[in-house]
Scaffold this motif. Sequence first.
Motif, short mmCIF file in Angstrom:
data_model
loop_
_atom_site.label_atom_id
_atom_site.label_comp_id
_atom_site.label_asym_id
_atom_site.label_seq_id
_atom_site.Cartn_x
_atom_site.Cartn_y
_atom_site.Cartn_z
N THR A 265 51.31 41.55 35.22
CA THR A 265 50.67 40.87 36.35
C THR A 265 49.86 41.86 37.18
N ALA A 266 50.44 43.02 37.44
CA ALA A 266 49.76 44.02 38.26
C ALA A 266 48.49 44.52 37.58
N VAL A 267 48.54 44.72 36.27
CA VAL A 267 47.35 45.16 35.53
C VAL A 267 46.27 44.08 35.61
N LEU A 268 46.65 42.83 35.36
CA LEU A 268 45.68 41.74 35.45
C LEU A 268 45.10 41.63 36.85
N ALA A 269 45.95 41.72 37.86
CA ALA A 269 45.49 41.59 39.24
C ALA A 269 44.49 42.68 39.60
N ALA A 270 44.79 43.91 39.19
CA ALA A 270 43.89 45.02 39.50
C ALA A 270 42.54 44.83 38.81
N ASP A 271 42.56 44.41 37.55
CA ASP A 271 41.30 44.17 36.84
C ASP A 271 40.55 42.99 37.46
N ALA A 272 41.29 41.96 37.88
CA ALA A 272 40.65 40.79 38.48
C ALA A 272 39.87 41.18 39.74
N VAL A 273 40.44 42.06 40.55
CA VAL A 273 39.77 42.50 41.77
C VAL A 273 38.44 43.16 41.45
N THR A 274 38.41 43.97 40.39
CA THR A 274 37.19 44.73 40.07
C THR A 274 36.07 43.84 39.55
N VAL A 275 36.40 42.66 39.03
CA VAL A 275 35.35 41.80 38.44
C VAL A 275 35.14 40.52 39.22
N GLY A 276 35.81 40.35 40.35
CA GLY A 276 35.60 39.18 41.17
C GLY A 276 36.32 37.93 40.72
N ALA A 277 37.38 38.09 39.94
CA ALA A 277 38.21 36.96 39.54
C ALA A 277 39.40 36.83 40.49
N THR A 278 40.07 35.70 40.46
CA THR A 278 41.29 35.51 41.24
C THR A 278 42.45 35.25 40.29
N LEU A 279 43.59 35.78 40.65
CA LEU A 279 44.78 35.65 39.82
C LEU A 279 45.88 34.92 40.57
N GLU A 280 46.57 34.03 39.88
CA GLU A 280 47.80 33.42 40.37
C GLU A 280 48.92 33.82 39.41
N ALA A 281 50.13 33.92 39.94
CA ALA A 281 51.28 34.29 39.11
C ALA A 281 52.38 33.26 39.28
N ASN A 282 53.17 33.11 38.25
CA ASN A 282 54.29 32.17 38.30
C ASN A 282 55.48 32.79 37.58
N GLU A 283 56.66 32.60 38.15
CA GLU A 283 57.90 33.10 37.53
C GLU A 283 59.03 32.17 37.95
N ILE A 284 59.70 31.59 36.96
CA ILE A 284 60.71 30.58 37.24
C ILE A 284 61.95 31.14 37.92
#
Length: 451
Positions: A265-284
Amino acid sequence: MQPVREVAYRVIRAVDVDDAYANLLLPVEIERAGLGGADAALATELTYGTLRRRGTYDAIIRLAADRDPADIDGGVLDALRLGAHQLLSTRVASHAAVNESVTLATRASGRGAGGFANAVLRRIARETPGDWSARISQAARSDDEAIGATSSHPVWVVRALRRALAADGRPDDLDALLEADNAAPAVTMAALPGLAEPAASRTRFSPIGFRAPSGDPERLVRGSGGAVRVQDEGSQLVALALARLEPTRVGERWLDLCAGPGGKTAVLAADAVTVGATLEANEISPARAGLVRHALEALPDEVPVLERDGRELAAEQPGRYDRILVDAPCTGLGALRRRPEARWRKTPADVAPLVETQRGLLTSAIDALAPGGVVAYVTCSPHLAETVGVVTDVAAARSDVEFIDAAAALQAVSRGPLELGTREDGPPVAQLWPHRHGTDAMFLALLRRRA
């Protein structure tokens, strides 16, 4: 009694009695005992080494005690396992290994148990590791049972790994894989993109990976505010393969559907910031959701972390997301180096319920994709039922998905040649291996929802 062995024994007992996770409990026990340097390293080796080789030690104890290990008091049996590990796999002096283990057995179940442990361990000490390996092989009822006893893997795991290797075009790699599962892995770190830079001691493949310096890597993590973290290189690669699969449009929506404990999640979130995407996370799991939130503390933008059943959440969001990571719950057979107790916790009966959950998660994730969106299906297991079986079944039931070459996607983000296995038929998926790549046995499939 030396505190080093006390720490190792307490963790081993907690794993047995309370289903504790050694990787979570051991650092706590080491800190509580005030161990550092060589003592902390020895406690770690005794704990993980005993847990990894438990199956072999049980086979040896069965012969040395002339008794089924299941009939031995649990506290005494764990003392015997710890003693056997010191006698057969470390440079600890034999008298110290025997005496300290006898003390542990006596505390667990009285003087009679101490005398029993003393006799068993002295019998074990009389023969070499090679002699014991030959004896337990001869006592096995089949070739696979002999392999399982000497490699300390349950027989069903041996067979599952053999089939997975054959499917990946590596039918002769079983011995090397089993050996790798029993070796302590190197500690690898990830520098979150845009927040930190990898140190000079780079890993072979991941562009954000580096080797941990000597000492406690958690100090480095704390000092960075979470911008660097301990993370297997395979986990880094599969997350990056999704994030960097193709150019990102500003405003893309990404989802990590099964986010705990938060490393990917942290890797995705960091990459998302650099390219202007938004990330949501879910964990049961609420506890694991807390770990996800902690893993994301270094990120400049807040990432919402939901606590839902991923199947229900995705079903409620049809066509919403451009990229979804499904890091599905699995048997964990790909991470036996780092979680040695996992091999003793799972049974063949656990596979079918997990597969049902995996299919449900992947199906719901595809429904939640926007046209042209991509889902990365990931497991930390090479078991064919959990990997190729799941993605093949789900794709066959739909007319709106197509596979993307996962091996090419991994190679595109790797710093060096991955030399992934060759598959004669089936979808273009990718499998990493401990003995080949020095990573966990991470599986990756990429599926696009047709526009």
